[in-house]
Design a protein around this motif. Structure first.
Motif, PDB file in Angstrom:
ATOM      1  N   GLY A 153       0.824  -1.196   0.000  1.00 29.08           N
ATOM      2  CA  GLY A 153       0.000   0.000   0.000  1.00 29.08           C
ATOM      3  C   GLY A 153       0.863   1.253   0.000  1.00 29.08           C
ATOM      4  O   GLY A 153       2.054   1.220  -0.328  1.00 29.08           O
ATOM      5  N   GLN A 154       0.281   2.341   0.397  1.00 29.94           N
ATOM      6  CA  GLN A 154       1.006   3.606   0.407  1.00 29.94           C
ATOM      7  C   GLN A 154       1.733   3.855   1.723  1.00 29.94           C
ATOM      8  O   GLN A 154       2.677   4.641   1.765  1.00 29.94           O
ATOM      9  CB  GLN A 154       0.028   4.764   0.147  1.00 29.94           C
ATOM     10  N   ASP A 155       1.294   3.164   2.787  1.00 29.38           N
ATOM     11  CA  ASP A 155       1.774   3.526   4.116  1.00 29.38           C
ATOM     12  C   ASP A 155       2.585   2.447   4.816  1.00 29.38           C
ATOM     13  O   ASP A 155       2.973   2.636   5.974  1.00 29.38           O
ATOM     14  CB  ASP A 155       0.582   3.889   5.016  1.00 29.38           C
ATOM     15  N   GLY A 156       2.864   1.330   4.154  1.00 33.34           N
ATOM     16  CA  GLY A 156       3.519   0.252   4.871  1.00 33.34           C
ATOM     17  C   GLY A 156       4.609  -0.459   4.098  1.00 33.34           C
ATOM     18  O   GLY A 156       4.620  -0.457   2.859  1.00 33.34           O
ATOM     19  N   HIS A 157       5.536  -1.056   4.823  1.00 31.22           N
ATOM     20  CA  HIS A 157       6.581  -1.913   4.277  1.00 31.22           C
ATOM     21  C   HIS A 157       6.714  -3.119   5.196  1.00 31.22           C
ATOM     22  O   HIS A 157       6.639  -2.991   6.425  1.00 31.22           O
ATOM     23  CB  HIS A 157       7.925  -1.183   4.204  1.00 31.22           C
ATOM     24  N   VAL A 158       6.904  -4.303   4.610  1.00 24.73           N
ATOM     25  CA  VAL A 158       7.065  -5.519   5.398  1.00 24.73           C
ATOM     26  C   VAL A 158       8.394  -6.174   5.054  1.00 24.73           C
ATOM     27  O   VAL A 158       8.913  -6.029   3.940  1.00 24.73           O
ATOM     28  CB  VAL A 158       5.905  -6.511   5.161  1.00 24.73           C
ATOM     29  N   LEU A 159       8.950  -6.899   6.026  1.00 26.17           N
ATOM     30  CA  LEU A 159      10.199  -7.626   5.824  1.00 26.17           C
ATOM     31  C   LEU A 159       9.877  -8.949   5.136  1.00 26.17           C
ATOM     32  O   LEU A 159       9.073  -9.746   5.638  1.00 26.17           O
ATOM     33  CB  LEU A 159      10.877  -7.881   7.171  1.00 26.17           C
ATOM     34  N   VAL A 160      10.483  -9.188   3.970  1.00 25.30           N
ATOM     35  CA  VAL A 160      10.231 -10.414   3.214  1.00 25.30           C
ATOM     36  C   VAL A 160      11.559 -11.122   2.939  1.00 25.30           C
ATOM     37  O   VAL A 160      12.641 -10.535   3.038  1.00 25.30           O
ATOM     38  CB  VAL A 160       9.500 -10.119   1.881  1.00 25.30           C
ATOM     39  N   TRP A 161      11.458 -12.408   2.602  1.00 28.02           N
ATOM     40  CA  TRP A 161      12.642 -13.174   2.228  1.00 28.02           C
ATOM     41  C   TRP A 161      13.116 -12.763   0.842  1.00 28.02           C
ATOM     42  O   TRP A 161      12.316 -12.609  -0.075  1.00 28.02           O
ATOM     43  CB  TRP A 161      12.327 -14.670   2.215  1.00 28.02           C
ATOM     44  N   GLN A 162      14.395 -12.572   0.686  1.00 29.10           N
ATOM     45  CA  GLN A 162      14.929 -12.290  -0.647  1.00 29.10           C
ATOM     46  C   GLN A 162      14.714 -13.501  -1.556  1.00 29.10           C
ATOM     47  O   GLN A 162      14.851 -14.639  -1.132  1.00 29.10           O
ATOM     48  CB  GLN A 162      16.427 -11.963  -0.571  1.00 29.10           C
ATOM     49  N   GLY A 163      14.357 -13.221  -2.798  1.00 27.69           N
ATOM     50  CA  GLY A 163      14.177 -14.285  -3.775  1.00 27.69           C
ATOM     51  C   GLY A 163      12.903 -15.073  -3.613  1.00 27.69           C
ATOM     52  O   GLY A 163      12.728 -16.117  -4.263  1.00 27.69           O
ATOM     53  N   SER A 164      11.984 -14.598  -2.749  1.00 26.87           N
ATOM     54  CA  SER A 164      10.744 -15.348  -2.510  1.00 26.87           C
ATOM     55  C   SER A 164       9.528 -14.663  -3.101  1.00 26.87           C
ATOM     56  O   SER A 164       8.406 -15.073  -2.833  1.00 26.87           O
ATOM     57  CB  SER A 164      10.531 -15.523  -1.004  1.00 26.87           C
ATOM     58  N   GLY A 165       9.724 -13.625  -3.864  1.00 31.89           N
ATOM     59  CA  GLY A 165       8.583 -12.847  -4.324  1.00 31.89           C
ATOM     60  C   GLY A 165       8.136 -11.925  -3.212  1.00 31.89           C
ATOM     61  O   GLY A 165       8.861 -11.027  -2.803  1.00 31.89           O
ATOM     62  N   ARG A 166       6.958 -12.175  -2.668  1.00 31.49           N
ATOM     63  CA  ARG A 166       6.417 -11.335  -1.606  1.00 31.49           C
ATOM     64  C   ARG A 166       6.107 -12.148  -0.345  1.00 31.49           C
ATOM     65  O   ARG A 166       5.148 -11.866   0.369  1.00 31.49           O
ATOM     66  CB  ARG A 166       5.143 -10.638  -2.096  1.00 31.49           C
ATOM     67  N   GLU A 167       6.921 -13.148  -0.063  1.00 36.47           N
ATOM     68  CA  GLU A 167       6.685 -13.971   1.130  1.00 36.47           C
ATOM     69  C   GLU A 167       7.210 -13.267   2.375  1.00 36.47           C
ATOM     70  O   GLU A 167       8.413 -13.055   2.526  1.00 36.47           O
ATOM     71  CB  GLU A 167       7.359 -15.338   0.990  1.00 36.47           C
ATOM     72  N   GLU A 168       6.304 -12.914   3.256  1.00 37.03           N
ATOM     73  CA  GLU A 168       6.693 -12.219   4.483  1.00 37.03           C
ATOM     74  C   GLU A 168       7.502 -13.146   5.379  1.00 37.03           C
ATOM     75  O   GLU A 168       7.177 -14.326   5.545  1.00 37.03           O
ATOM     76  CB  GLU A 168       5.447 -11.724   5.222  1.00 37.03           C
ATOM     77  N   ALA A 169       8.557 -12.616   5.974  1.00 39.09           N
ATOM     78  CA  ALA A 169       9.416 -13.400   6.857  1.00 39.09           C
ATOM     79  C   ALA A 169       8.788 -13.476   8.247  1.00 39.09           C
ATOM     80  O   ALA A 169       8.585 -12.460   8.903  1.00 39.09           O
ATOM     81  CB  ALA A 169      10.797 -12.770   6.938  1.00 39.09           C
ATOM     82  N   VAL A 170       8.477 -14.699   8.673  1.00 38.95           N
ATOM     83  CA  VAL A 170       7.995 -14.943  10.032  1.00 38.95           C
ATOM     84  C   VAL A 170       9.092 -15.707  10.761  1.00 38.95           C
ATOM     85  O   VAL A 170       9.494 -16.795  10.334  1.00 38.95           O
ATOM     86  CB  VAL A 170       6.686 -15.744  10.038  1.00 38.95           C
ATOM     87  N   LEU A 171       9.596 -15.127  11.847  1.00 44.72           N
ATOM     88  CA  LEU A 171      10.683 -15.716  12.617  1.00 44.72           C
ATOM     89  C   LEU A 171      10.194 -16.062  14.019  1.00 44.72           C
ATOM     90  O   LEU A 171       9.231 -15.462  14.516  1.00 44.72           O
ATOM     91  CB  LEU A 171      11.870 -14.749  12.684  1.00 44.72           C
ATOM     92  N   TYR A 172      10.869 -17.012  14.654  1.00 40.71           N
ATOM     93  CA  TYR A 172      10.364 -17.579  15.905  1.00 40.71           C
ATOM     94  C   TYR A 172      11.376 -17.436  17.031  1.00 40.71           C
ATOM     95  O   TYR A 172      12.587 -17.566  16.820  1.00 40.71           O
ATOM     96  CB  TYR A 172      10.018 -19.060  15.704  1.00 40.71           C
ATOM     97  N   THR A 173      10.852 -17.188  18.228  1.00 39.17           N
ATOM     98  CA  THR A 173      11.698 -17.152  19.414  1.00 39.17           C
ATOM     99  C   THR A 173      10.960 -17.804  20.565  1.00 39.17           C
ATOM    100  O   THR A 173       9.718 -17.828  20.602  1.00 39.17           O
ATOM    101  CB  THR A 173      12.096 -15.709  19.779  1.00 39.17           C
TER     102      THR A 173
END
Length: 334
Positions: free
Chosen positions: A63-83
């Motif tokens: 959109g106009q107001d947001g950016h998400v962290l994605v995996w490089q080379g994955s298209g638009r797959e958002e990176a979900v990390l676990y702790t």
């Protein structure tokens, strides 16, 4: 915003963290998941340096107001990390009748969780990973453009906080529509906002609540969906989170970029700590009751009225079969 808002008493926390057996579960869980061929790549603590992050991720505009962290080379797959960590505080569903949600700001209603990992090496590295991700994000926009990274703590223990909106404004519907789960909204509070047309429940608002369960008859373990109301302070959990930057606009403030740690999932692995806290709370109640009854008995000698009755209620939600499951989990290979 929810039926159960869990917080931890700092004094109790300091006592519980002295239990080496329970704390060892945190390190065991983090190590096993870090070494796993399936899970290892997604562990947050493995991304605790800036160079690794620049090679692995990129920011994708939404959109106009947001950016998400994605995996490089994955298209638009958002990176979900676990702790992994212990629940220090939480505000989780269900949303109950009478819950106050601003009519014109329902998107600010949040489900959230705070984790601590006293002495945990992997947890400490996860804190560093969040700092490195923030640095990476800030570099994309320039110094001073993104609000400073919050570094909360509980006493001397650093805290990781993740949040997720219950609803999104209809004007910012960048994800697919989804159905509101009954266990999240049993009384239709959120559904009423959706019917107004101003808000939507999207796949981005979904948070998965799960628990590690063991079938000893079949000698098998699995992850199963659970009602979010089962989570308690000091449960050992694994939390999935993603990272994004959004433009926030206040009525009387200039627009600003805000770094967000977005809650994606909560997976319950052990409940022993909640039982320890419950036991300590009951001890305080009993001690207070004894003092109160002594005072009443003394006062009764100077009055014609009989001593008052004091009825105590005990919240022992962590014993029985659930607690027995914990003891079995302790001896199992994750």
């Amino acid at each position: 915003m929810a039926a159960f808002h869990g917080t931890v008493d700092l004094e109790d926390l300091l006592e519980v963290v002295k239990d080496p057996g329970y704390l060892s579960l945190l390190e065991k869980l983090a190590k096993n998941h870090g070494d796993s061929a399936h899970r290892g790549h997604f562990q947050l603590f493995k991304y605790n340096d800036y160079e690794t992050i620049t090679r692995t991720f990129k920011l994708e505009q939404v959109g106009q107001d947001g950016h998400v962290l994605v995996w490089q080379g994955s298209g638009r797959e958002e990176a979900v990390l676990y702790t992994q960590g212990f629940i220090a505080e939480h505000t989780l569903p269900p949303v109950m009748k009478g819950t106050r949600i601003p009519i014109n700001a329902a998107h600010r209603a949040m489900q959230s969780i705070k984790l601590v990992g006293p002495g945990g090496e992997a947890f400490a590295q996860s804190i560093e990973a969040i700092k490195a991700i923030y640095r990476f994000v800030e570099q994309q926009f320039g110094a001073g453009k993104v609000t400073p990274l919050e570094t909360p703590s509980l006493g001397d223990f650093p805290v990781i906080t993740a949040k997720a909106r219950y609803l999104n404004p209809s004007a910012h519907s960048y994800w697919e529509d989804a159905s509101i789960p009954a266990q999240i909204d049993p009384h239709g509070v959120l559904s009423a906002f959706v019917r107004s047309g101003k808000y939507k429940f999207l796949t981005d608002n979904e948070v998965r609540y799960m628990a590690y369960q063991v079938d000893h008859a079949d000698e098998a373990a699995s992850i199963q969906p659970v009602d979010p109301s089962v989570f308690r302070t000091w449960h050992l959990v694994e939390v999935g989170m993603s990272f994004r930057v959004i433009m926030t606009k206040g009525r009387f403030q200039a627009s600003r970029l805000t770094f967000i740690i977005k809650l994606d999932s909560v997976n319950l692995f052990a409940r022993d700590g909640a039982k320890m806290l419950a036991d300590r709370a009951q001890e305080r109640v009993r001690a207070a009751a004894e003092v109160t009854m002594d005072d009443i008995l003394i006062d009764s000698l100077n009055t014609t009225l009989g001593p008052r009755k004091r009825h105590l209620q005990y919240d022992d939600d962590c014993d029985g079969d659930l607690y027995a499951t914990q003891k079995k989990f302790r001896d199992m290979e994750l």
